[in-house]
Motif scaffolding. Sequence first.
Motif, PDB file in Angstrom:
ATOM      1  N   ARG A  20      46.371  40.463  38.415  1.00  0.00           N
ATOM      2  CA  ARG A  20      44.914  40.555  38.583  1.00  0.00           C
ATOM      3  C   ARG A  20      44.317  41.720  37.800  1.00  0.00           C
ATOM      4  NH1 ARG A  20      42.550  38.914  44.487  1.00  0.00           N
ATOM      5  NH2 ARG A  20      43.573  36.894  44.689  1.00  0.00           N
ATOM      6  N   GLU A  34      40.207  34.904  42.788  1.00  0.00           N
ATOM      7  CA  GLU A  34      40.764  35.522  41.589  1.00  0.00           C
ATOM      8  C   GLU A  34      39.710  35.643  40.487  1.00  0.00           C
ATOM      9  OE1 GLU A  34      44.039  33.846  44.013  1.00  0.00           O
ATOM     10  OE2 GLU A  34      42.071  33.144  43.363  1.00  0.00           O
ATOM     11  N   ASP A  59      37.226  38.385  41.452  1.00  0.00           N
ATOM     12  CA  ASP A  59      37.791  39.719  41.228  1.00  0.00           C
ATOM     13  C   ASP A  59      37.720  40.098  39.752  1.00  0.00           C
ATOM     14  OD1 ASP A  59      38.344  40.019  43.890  1.00  0.00           O
ATOM     15  OD2 ASP A  59      40.486  39.588  43.722  1.00  0.00           O
TER      16      ASP A  59
END
Length: 236
Positions: free
Chosen positions: A101, A134, A137
């Motif tokens: 990430r 995801e 983020d």
Amino acid sequence: MLYGRQAEQAAVDELLQAPSGALVVRGEAGIGKSALLDYAAAKAHARVLRVNGVESEADLPFAALHLLLRPVLDHLGALPQQQAEALRGALGLGGPTRGDRFLVGLATLGLLVELSAAGPVVCLVDDAQWLDGESADALLFAARRLHDEPVAALFAARDGEFPARGLPELWLRELDAEAASGLVAEQAANLPPVVRDQLVAEAGGNPLALVELPRMLTAEGARSCRCRSPSARRSR
């Protein structure tokens, strides 16, 4: 024309004219968030990347990021190898490695900065409350780290959803009576004033309702509203 949104349009103009920045537009369903993003798309003298969050894809990792960046993935080669590989892996374009990430966020930021070298870039994210975690983020990571690069990010989300700490927010409220009446007059000029007044009262300042209610109103419904009006009752 956006009725009653002069202050909000000015805030979007300020974002588009700034060296870089991000803004989260919040409000209830139908309050005009998408219309404000449409305004930004029309006013931006920039490359526009746009994505809508999709509720049915909210559990698919990086689904929204793939939609947003798909038109510019040919620029991945300009990124550091580790970042490029992480983003390729996240978007299913590389090996079966799990997207890191942090690296994906860095790669998203780096890709936007790379694009901005050729001219300003504007990212428009609608229905952000339905982004997969995801993608949210990665985009928020990038938005918080914009400095002097000519990149702007504009998110639209419903009340109380899509946490975006660290980014400025713009709340859309209900239209006032004057703006609501103007919108209804534009949408339903053929309806009698008393009927338009009733629609304004029913919609409660929600622009989508002000647009949809006249379309739903049949000729029989309009006659019924006229019969219930004070002037009609006094004429009996």
